[in-house]
Motif scaffolding. Structure first.
Motif, PDB file in Angstrom:
ATOM      1  N   TYR A  15       0.938  10.189  -4.967  1.00  0.00           N
ATOM      2  CA  TYR A  15       1.233  11.496  -4.256  1.00  0.00           C
ATOM      3  C   TYR A  15       2.319  12.069  -5.309  1.00  0.00           C
ATOM      4  O   TYR A  15       2.125  13.212  -5.564  1.00  0.00           O
ATOM      5  CB  TYR A  15       2.096  11.356  -3.080  1.00  0.00           C
ATOM      6  N   ARG A  16       3.259  11.363  -5.682  1.00  0.00           N
ATOM      7  CA  ARG A  16       4.166  11.735  -6.606  1.00  0.00           C
ATOM      8  C   ARG A  16       3.746  12.306  -8.119  1.00  0.00           C
ATOM      9  O   ARG A  16       3.989  13.198  -8.492  1.00  0.00           O
ATOM     10  CB  ARG A  16       5.344  10.590  -7.000  1.00  0.00           C
TER      11      ARG A  16
ATOM     12  N   MET B 178       0.737  -1.072   0.192  1.00  0.00           N
ATOM     13  CA  MET B 178       0.134  -0.032  -0.066  1.00  0.00           C
ATOM     14  C   MET B 178       0.736   1.241   0.107  1.00  0.00           C
ATOM     15  O   MET B 178       0.506   2.381  -0.535  1.00  0.00           O
ATOM     16  CB  MET B 178      -1.013   0.096   1.244  1.00  0.00           C
ATOM     17  N   LEU B 179       2.140   1.313   0.787  1.00  0.00           N
ATOM     18  CA  LEU B 179       2.641   2.304   0.622  1.00  0.00           C
ATOM     19  C   LEU B 179       3.351   2.693  -0.695  1.00  0.00           C
ATOM     20  O   LEU B 179       3.310   4.096  -0.938  1.00  0.00           O
ATOM     21  CB  LEU B 179       4.054   2.102   1.610  1.00  0.00           C
ATOM     22  N   GLY B 180       3.593   1.724  -1.582  1.00  0.00           N
ATOM     23  CA  GLY B 180       4.144   1.927  -2.695  1.00  0.00           C
ATOM     24  C   GLY B 180       3.061   2.553  -3.537  1.00  0.00           C
ATOM     25  O   GLY B 180       3.412   3.777  -4.375  1.00  0.00           O
ATOM     26  N   HIS B 181       1.721   2.286  -3.680  1.00  0.00           N
ATOM     27  CA  HIS B 181       0.828   2.897  -4.418  1.00  0.00           C
ATOM     28  C   HIS B 181       0.661   4.417  -3.882  1.00  0.00           C
ATOM     29  O   HIS B 181       0.475   5.159  -4.707  1.00  0.00           O
ATOM     30  CB  HIS B 181      -0.555   2.158  -4.368  1.00  0.00           C
TER      31      HIS B 181
ATOM     32  N   VAL C 120       9.677  16.427   0.800  1.00  0.00           N
ATOM     33  CA  VAL C 120       9.704  16.922  -0.677  1.00  0.00           C
ATOM     34  C   VAL C 120       8.059  16.914  -0.956  1.00  0.00           C
ATOM     35  O   VAL C 120       7.784  18.098  -1.676  1.00  0.00           O
ATOM     36  CB  VAL C 120      10.287  16.020  -1.693  1.00  0.00           C
ATOM     37  N   MET C 121       7.359  16.060  -0.593  1.00  0.00           N
ATOM     38  CA  MET C 121       6.050  16.005  -1.009  1.00  0.00           C
ATOM     39  C   MET C 121       5.010  16.924  -0.123  1.00  0.00           C
ATOM     40  O   MET C 121       4.019  17.019  -0.459  1.00  0.00           O
ATOM     41  CB  MET C 121       5.436  14.525  -0.774  1.00  0.00           C
TER      42      MET C 121
ATOM     43  N   LEU D 285       9.936   9.896 -11.314  1.00  0.00           N
ATOM     44  CA  LEU D 285      10.879   9.044 -10.450  1.00  0.00           C
ATOM     45  C   LEU D 285      12.199   9.833 -10.310  1.00  0.00           C
ATOM     46  O   LEU D 285      12.844  10.088  -9.162  1.00  0.00           O
ATOM     47  CB  LEU D 285      11.050   7.743 -10.677  1.00  0.00           C
ATOM     48  N   SER D 286      12.846  10.326 -11.623  1.00  0.00           N
ATOM     49  CA  SER D 286      14.108  11.053 -11.421  1.00  0.00           C
ATOM     50  C   SER D 286      13.946  12.456 -10.525  1.00  0.00           C
ATOM     51  O   SER D 286      14.889  12.610  -9.853  1.00  0.00           O
ATOM     52  CB  SER D 286      14.367  11.344 -12.931  1.00  0.00           C
ATOM     53  N   ASP D 287      12.582  13.339 -10.767  1.00  0.00           N
ATOM     54  CA  ASP D 287      12.589  14.552  -9.968  1.00  0.00           C
ATOM     55  C   ASP D 287      12.620  13.986  -8.485  1.00  0.00           C
ATOM     56  O   ASP D 287      13.369  14.803  -7.907  1.00  0.00           O
ATOM     57  CB  ASP D 287      11.356  15.085 -10.442  1.00  0.00           C
ATOM     58  N   LEU D 288      11.860  13.196  -8.105  1.00  0.00           N
ATOM     59  CA  LEU D 288      11.791  12.623  -6.843  1.00  0.00           C
ATOM     60  C   LEU D 288      13.114  12.251  -6.154  1.00  0.00           C
ATOM     61  O   LEU D 288      13.657  12.706  -5.144  1.00  0.00           O
ATOM     62  CB  LEU D 288      10.787  11.791  -6.377  1.00  0.00           C
TER      63      LEU D 288
END
Length: 123
Positions: free
Chosen positions: A9-10, A1-4, A53-54, A17-20
């Motif tokens: 959010y991203r 669930m964390l991944g989703h 960051v988020m 993914l590169s930005d994050l």
């Protein structure tokens, strides 16, 4: 669930993914592992960097439910999404994808007709 949740959010914030990765100083591959639930228990330090960051709290990131995403229907599993994202990153256009779909239909039609002794279906 964390991944989703992380991925949601991203994307909601318009980050790749590169930005994050650049903003958090966490490797892109590690973030991808988290999003794909390969790495399910990242350290609190990693979670703090991501949350900062988020502009959310760590608690928001690790909560079991997110009200704003609860009613979101997931139509594609993560593997399909990854395949589509890779195709886009590699420059596959919508038109090329449609041609590929037509090709697959043709291959399936050919197989079906071959299995029927080369006879066309009567309607």
């Amino acid at each position: 669930m964390l991944g989703h949740k992380l991925k949601s959010y991203r994307k909601k914030q318009g980050l790749s993914l590169s930005d994050l990765s650049q903003l958090t100083s966490i490797s892109k591959s590690y973030l991808s592992y988290i999003e794909r639930n390969v790495k399910q228990n990242p350290s609190i330090d990693v979670l703090k960097k991501i949350a900062a960051v988020m502009d959310i709290t760590v608690e928001e990131l690790i909560e079991d439910t997110l009200p704003e995403f609860q009613n979101e229907e997931v139509l594609l599993d993560e593997e399909w999404v990854l395949l589509i994202e890779q195709a886009i990153q590699e420059g596959v256009s919508k038109e090329q994808f449609k041609h590929f779909q037509d090709y697959i239909k043709y291959v399936n039609w050919t197989k079906q007709n071959k299995n029927n002794g080369g006879k066309l279906h009567e309607r």
